[in-house]
Scaffold this motif. Structure first.
Motif, PDB file in Angstrom:
ATOM      1  N   GLN A 170      18.663  32.329  46.236  1.00 42.86           N
ATOM      2  CA  GLN A 170      18.766  31.961  44.832  1.00 42.86           C
ATOM      3  C   GLN A 170      19.300  33.129  43.996  1.00 42.86           C
ATOM      4  O   GLN A 170      19.984  32.931  42.996  1.00 42.86           O
ATOM      5  CB  GLN A 170      17.372  31.540  44.345  1.00 42.86           C
ATOM      6  N   GLU A 174      22.025  33.216  40.951  1.00 35.47           N
ATOM      7  CA  GLU A 174      21.721  33.770  39.629  1.00 35.47           C
ATOM      8  C   GLU A 174      22.678  34.902  39.281  1.00 35.47           C
ATOM      9  O   GLU A 174      23.112  35.025  38.137  1.00 35.47           O
ATOM     10  CB  GLU A 174      20.277  34.288  39.599  1.00 35.47           C
ATOM     11  N   LEU A 177      25.950  33.413  38.131  1.00 33.75           N
ATOM     12  CA  LEU A 177      25.819  32.775  36.821  1.00 33.75           C
ATOM     13  C   LEU A 177      25.581  33.812  35.731  1.00 33.75           C
ATOM     14  O   LEU A 177      26.048  33.661  34.608  1.00 33.75           O
ATOM     15  CB  LEU A 177      24.672  31.761  36.830  1.00 33.75           C
ATOM     16  N   ALA A 178      24.850  34.889  36.073  1.00 30.95           N
ATOM     17  CA  ALA A 178      24.535  35.915  35.080  1.00 30.95           C
ATOM     18  C   ALA A 178      25.781  36.663  34.622  1.00 30.95           C
ATOM     19  O   ALA A 178      25.764  37.337  33.605  1.00 30.95           O
ATOM     20  CB  ALA A 178      23.510  36.903  35.633  1.00 30.95           C
ATOM     21  N   LEU A 179      26.868  36.563  35.411  1.00 26.79           N
ATOM     22  CA  LEU A 179      28.121  37.176  34.983  1.00 26.79           C
ATOM     23  C   LEU A 179      28.858  36.278  33.992  1.00 26.79           C
ATOM     24  O   LEU A 179      29.935  36.628  33.516  1.00 26.79           O
ATOM     25  CB  LEU A 179      29.015  37.448  36.194  1.00 26.79           C
ATOM     26  N   GLY A 180      28.264  35.104  33.724  1.00 24.13           N
ATOM     27  CA  GLY A 180      28.888  34.186  32.787  1.00 24.13           C
ATOM     28  C   GLY A 180      29.880  33.249  33.447  1.00 24.13           C
ATOM     29  O   GLY A 180      30.589  32.518  32.768  1.00 24.13           O
ATOM     30  N   LEU A 181      29.942  33.271  34.784  1.00 23.74           N
ATOM     31  CA  LEU A 181      30.867  32.381  35.485  1.00 23.74           C
ATOM     32  C   LEU A 181      30.293  30.971  35.498  1.00 23.74           C
ATOM     33  O   LEU A 181      29.080  30.807  35.614  1.00 23.74           O
ATOM     34  CB  LEU A 181      31.058  32.865  36.923  1.00 23.74           C
ATOM     35  N   PRO A 182      31.157  29.960  35.394  1.00 27.28           N
ATOM     36  CA  PRO A 182      30.650  28.584  35.487  1.00 27.28           C
ATOM     37  C   PRO A 182      30.150  28.276  36.896  1.00 27.28           C
ATOM     38  O   PRO A 182      30.601  28.891  37.866  1.00 27.28           O
ATOM     39  CB  PRO A 182      31.856  27.724  35.122  1.00 27.28           C
TER      40      PRO A 182
ATOM     41  N   ARG B  73      14.615  37.254  31.378  1.00 31.90           N
ATOM     42  CA  ARG B  73      15.373  36.089  31.848  1.00 31.90           C
ATOM     43  C   ARG B  73      15.641  35.087  30.728  1.00 31.90           C
ATOM     44  O   ARG B  73      16.502  34.213  30.863  1.00 31.90           O
ATOM     45  CB  ARG B  73      14.653  35.418  33.015  1.00 31.90           C
ATOM     46  N   ASN B  76      19.320  36.034  28.616  1.00 33.88           N
ATOM     47  CA  ASN B  76      20.650  35.549  29.002  1.00 33.88           C
ATOM     48  C   ASN B  76      20.586  34.098  29.456  1.00 33.88           C
ATOM     49  O   ASN B  76      21.520  33.596  30.071  1.00 33.88           O
ATOM     50  CB  ASN B  76      21.279  36.431  30.085  1.00 33.88           C
ATOM     51  N   ILE B  78      19.209  32.664  31.841  1.00 35.86           N
ATOM     52  CA  ILE B  78      19.399  32.404  33.271  1.00 35.86           C
ATOM     53  C   ILE B  78      18.353  31.386  33.748  1.00 35.86           C
ATOM     54  O   ILE B  78      18.553  30.692  34.736  1.00 35.86           O
ATOM     55  CB  ILE B  78      19.327  33.724  34.082  1.00 35.86           C
ATOM     56  N   LEU B  81      18.895  27.489  34.762  1.00 35.57           N
ATOM     57  CA  LEU B  81      19.234  26.969  36.088  1.00 35.57           C
ATOM     58  C   LEU B  81      18.126  26.081  36.620  1.00 35.57           C
ATOM     59  O   LEU B  81      18.355  25.227  37.468  1.00 35.57           O
ATOM     60  CB  LEU B  81      19.475  28.168  37.022  1.00 35.57           C
ATOM     61  N   VAL B 105      26.854  29.388  26.761  1.00 35.85           N
ATOM     62  CA  VAL B 105      26.113  30.201  27.711  1.00 35.85           C
ATOM     63  C   VAL B 105      27.037  31.179  28.450  1.00 35.85           C
ATOM     64  O   VAL B 105      26.645  32.285  28.805  1.00 35.85           O
ATOM     65  CB  VAL B 105      25.297  29.295  28.667  1.00 35.85           C
ATOM     66  N   GLY B 106      28.297  30.788  28.640  1.00 32.95           N
ATOM     67  CA  GLY B 106      29.257  31.693  29.274  1.00 32.95           C
ATOM     68  C   GLY B 106      29.511  32.913  28.401  1.00 32.95           C
ATOM     69  O   GLY B 106      29.524  34.051  28.868  1.00 32.95           O
ATOM     70  N   ARG B 109      26.425  35.221  28.424  1.00 30.91           N
ATOM     71  CA  ARG B 109      26.249  36.043  29.627  1.00 30.91           C
ATOM     72  C   ARG B 109      27.342  37.092  29.760  1.00 30.91           C
ATOM     73  O   ARG B 109      27.155  38.085  30.469  1.00 30.91           O
ATOM     74  CB  ARG B 109      26.174  35.136  30.852  1.00 30.91           C
ATOM     75  N   ALA B 110      28.474  36.848  29.110  1.00 33.20           N
ATOM     76  CA  ALA B 110      29.485  37.895  29.081  1.00 33.20           C
ATOM     77  C   ALA B 110      29.029  39.034  28.171  1.00 33.20           C
ATOM     78  O   ALA B 110      29.353  40.192  28.387  1.00 33.20           O
ATOM     79  CB  ALA B 110      30.816  37.334  28.597  1.00 33.20           C
ATOM     80  N   MET B 114      23.396  41.181  33.518  1.00 33.12           N
ATOM     81  CA  MET B 114      22.084  41.320  34.148  1.00 33.12           C
ATOM     82  C   MET B 114      22.218  41.896  35.556  1.00 33.12           C
ATOM     83  O   MET B 114      23.095  41.517  36.328  1.00 33.12           O
ATOM     84  CB  MET B 114      21.400  39.959  34.222  1.00 33.12           C
ATOM     85  N   TYR B 137      37.656  36.217  32.958  1.00 36.74           N
ATOM     86  CA  TYR B 137      37.729  36.468  31.526  1.00 36.74           C
ATOM     87  C   TYR B 137      39.097  36.888  31.032  1.00 36.74           C
ATOM     88  O   TYR B 137      39.450  36.660  29.895  1.00 36.74           O
ATOM     89  CB  TYR B 137      36.703  37.541  31.129  1.00 36.74           C
TER      90      TYR B 137
END
Lengths: 285, 276
Positions: A170, A174, A177-182, B73, B76, B78, B81, B105-106, B109-110, B114, B137
């Motif tokens: 997991q 995470e 996703l935490a990098l902002g990627l879809p 958590r 951002n 996260i 999910l 949300v994108g 997180r940019a 994290m 990006y």
């Protein structure tokens, strides 16, 4: 508790343990005996019929000599088409199940239906494709055979890929996703890659499974005594040739059936070993 | 390194909701207001209110299960999910509530990167681990990508160790190197805030020391918020400390205040090692 009572109990447990172990060992041996017997018979009779003609000549008429080239080619082509059909669809379905419907009710239901399909009798699938792809056209064909094999392969790929994706830690999901990627981008570039060992292993094991399927091909591709590279026509294939030749009264055909059985067994065994090696290699890092 | 963290920090000095009481003139970058957090029915955060200064390293400390990771958590999103988890309240980043569904949300997180407890290298080459998220990006030429990858690796103090093997699998790196790669990957997309969830708890003392040195460097360019169960680590790296206990924020303040003259008995007990 008195000492002699303790020692009596310990002795009782030892006896029960030894009895259980003996039973388990006997059961294992019982199972292995049949496997070794089958393999030995196949290897002995198959090796006796093995020669170069097997891979260079077509299936012969009764009484004359020949090989299984057209059957090998037909099997190869139909399995290849089945993988081409089932792998993309199966992988996409697994991605949806594992990544977007992991805990949803619909996902649970579809996973259960897939498991039912996984254990569906292959002859039923053969009949189904016969109705769908043979009767409307009016004749057997390699395409129909490939479709039937694909229907058998599909749930195997869905199940193994789904599980492989669910086993991806997991934290990796995470992190992506935490990098902002879809989510789809994380899935396509990170998660499928991390699960690739399990996915490829699943496909290889699925190919091993369909390579020996006979019943669905009887209804769809049937057989062809001659060379045919056209999937619109009936195509020869190893399992059906084995079936027909083994049931025939001719010794030359019997020998070819054994040789075909041996070739098929070695192929499936080789594929299983390959799958294991691949999995170990990719997950060892 | 363009020091934009500092530039921006100086711009919005008059951020709302500063710490109550004496002389808290530090500008606030991230402000948490009335935050509640639920794992299903279990409430893990209870009405948390805390502001994080725009510069320097903030550490969130507290015993296991106190909600410090949960707070991180939430920042951002996260947690989104997982269907059973939800947050209510506000988390303001430069005055805008990032918990609002309308906040993309994108984009969030940019802005808020994290780093996790366990290193999470992708099954890609060292180069691609950084370049792949970067390409999401920005449209960059190969040369520009190389430049940015090198810069990120330098910022994460990893460049010298990997510059000759950028094509190798990231999984071949050691645990400490993998963690620095993950930091580099996070920095490459140029976030404003970097969240770190116990980033050294899975590492040996030497790798831990390297990452702590790195933190000091990073805090010049990025706002860093670190969760740690290691009091010494918090004492070593942080200028601002938040103490949490049983889902509530008990006390926050400067490094000196929390460690030398805490106002709350609980804080005092915790930092002197009486529990936790």
């Amino acid at each position: 508790m008195r000492w002699n009572e303790i020692s009596r109990r310990v002795r009782g447990r030892r006896v029960a343990g030894a009895a259980g172990l003996s039973l388990a060992t006997a059961a294992t041996l019982f199972g292995l005996v049949w496997l070794v017997w089958i393999l030995w018979t196949t290897a002995a009779d198959g090796a006796a019929a093995l020669n170069v003609r097997l891979f260079t000549q077509m299936t012969p008429p009764p009484g004359s000599e020949g090989g299984l080239l057209n059957a090998f080619f037909g099997s190869f082509l139909m399995v290849l088409m089945a993988v081409a059909l089932a792998a993309p669809v199966g992988l996409l379905a697994a991605v949806w199940l594992a990544e977007f419907a992991r805990t949803s009710r619909l996902g649970v239901v579809i996973r259960m239906i897939n498991d039912v399909l996984l254990s569906a009798p292959s002859i039923v699938i053969g009949l189904f494709v016969y109705q769908l792809a043979v009767r409307p056209v009016g004749h057997f064909s390699g395409y129909a055979g490939a479709c039937a094999l694909a229907v058998i392969l599909l749930p195997v790929i869905v199940r193994t890929s789904d599980e492989a994706l669910q086993l991806v830690p997991q934290t990796l999901r995470e992190a992506g996703l935490a990098l902002g990627l879809p989510h789809w981008k994380v899935t396509a570039n990170v998660l499928i890659r991390a699960a690739s060992a399990g996915i490829v292993t699943g496909v290889l094991l699925g190919v091993a499974r369909i390579a020996g399927e006979t019943a669905p091909l009887l209804f769809t591709s049937l057989n062809n005594q001659y060379w045919s590279a056209n999937p619109k026509t009936p195509m020869a294939n190893v399992p059906v040739v084995i079936f027909q030749y083994a049931m025939s009264p001719y010794d030359t055909w019997h020998a070819l059936a054994w040789a075909g059985a041996l070739a098929l067994t070695v192929f499936v065994l080789g594929l299983s070993i390959l799958a294991r090696l691949f999995f170990r290699h990719r997950t060892a890092r | 390194m363009n020091g934009r963290g500092f530039d921006r920090a100086r711009e919005d000095v008059a951020a709302p909701g500063t710490v109550d009481g004496e002389a808290p003139a530090r500008p606030i970058r991230l402000q948490v207001n009335n935050l509640d957090f639920f794992y299903g029915r279990h409430q893990a955060l209870k009405d948390v209110n805390v502001g994080f200064p725009a510069a320097g390293i903030s550490a969130i400390i507290g015993p296991s299960g106190c909600g410090k990771s949960t707070l991180l958590r939430a920042m951002n999103r996260i947690y989104a999910l997982y269907p059973g988890q939800r947050a209510s309240g506000e988390i303001l980043l430069d005055g805008e509530n990032v918990l609002a569904p309308s906040y993309d949300v994108g984009r969030l997180r940019a802005q808020i990167g994290m780093v996790f407890q366990k290193a999470t290298p992708f099954h890609l080459s060292i180069f691609e681990n950084i370049a792949f998220p970067l390409r999401h990006y920005e449209r960059l030429s190969r040369a520009q990508q190389s430049e940015r990858v090198e810069k990120a690796l330098r910022q994460a103090a990893l460049w010298d160790e990997v510059k000759d093997q950028l094509g190798r699998s990231a999984l071949a790196l050691s645990g400490g190197q993998q963690q620095r790669l993950c930091i580099a990957r996070t920095l490459a997309v140029r976030p404003e805030v970097v969240l770190m969830d116990e980033p050294t708890s899975a590492l040996d003392p030497i790798s831990t020391a390297r990452i702590e040195e790195l933190l000091a460097q990073l805090s010049l360019d990025f706002k860093v918020i670190i969760v740690t169960h290691n009091l010494q680590q918090a004492a070593r790296v942080a200028s601002h400390v938040v103490f949490m206990f049983e889902g509530a924020m008990v006390e926050e303040g400067s490094h000196e205040q929390i460690f030398l003259s805490p106002k709350q008995q609980k804080t005092s007990d915790y930092v002197t090692g009486r529990f936790g």
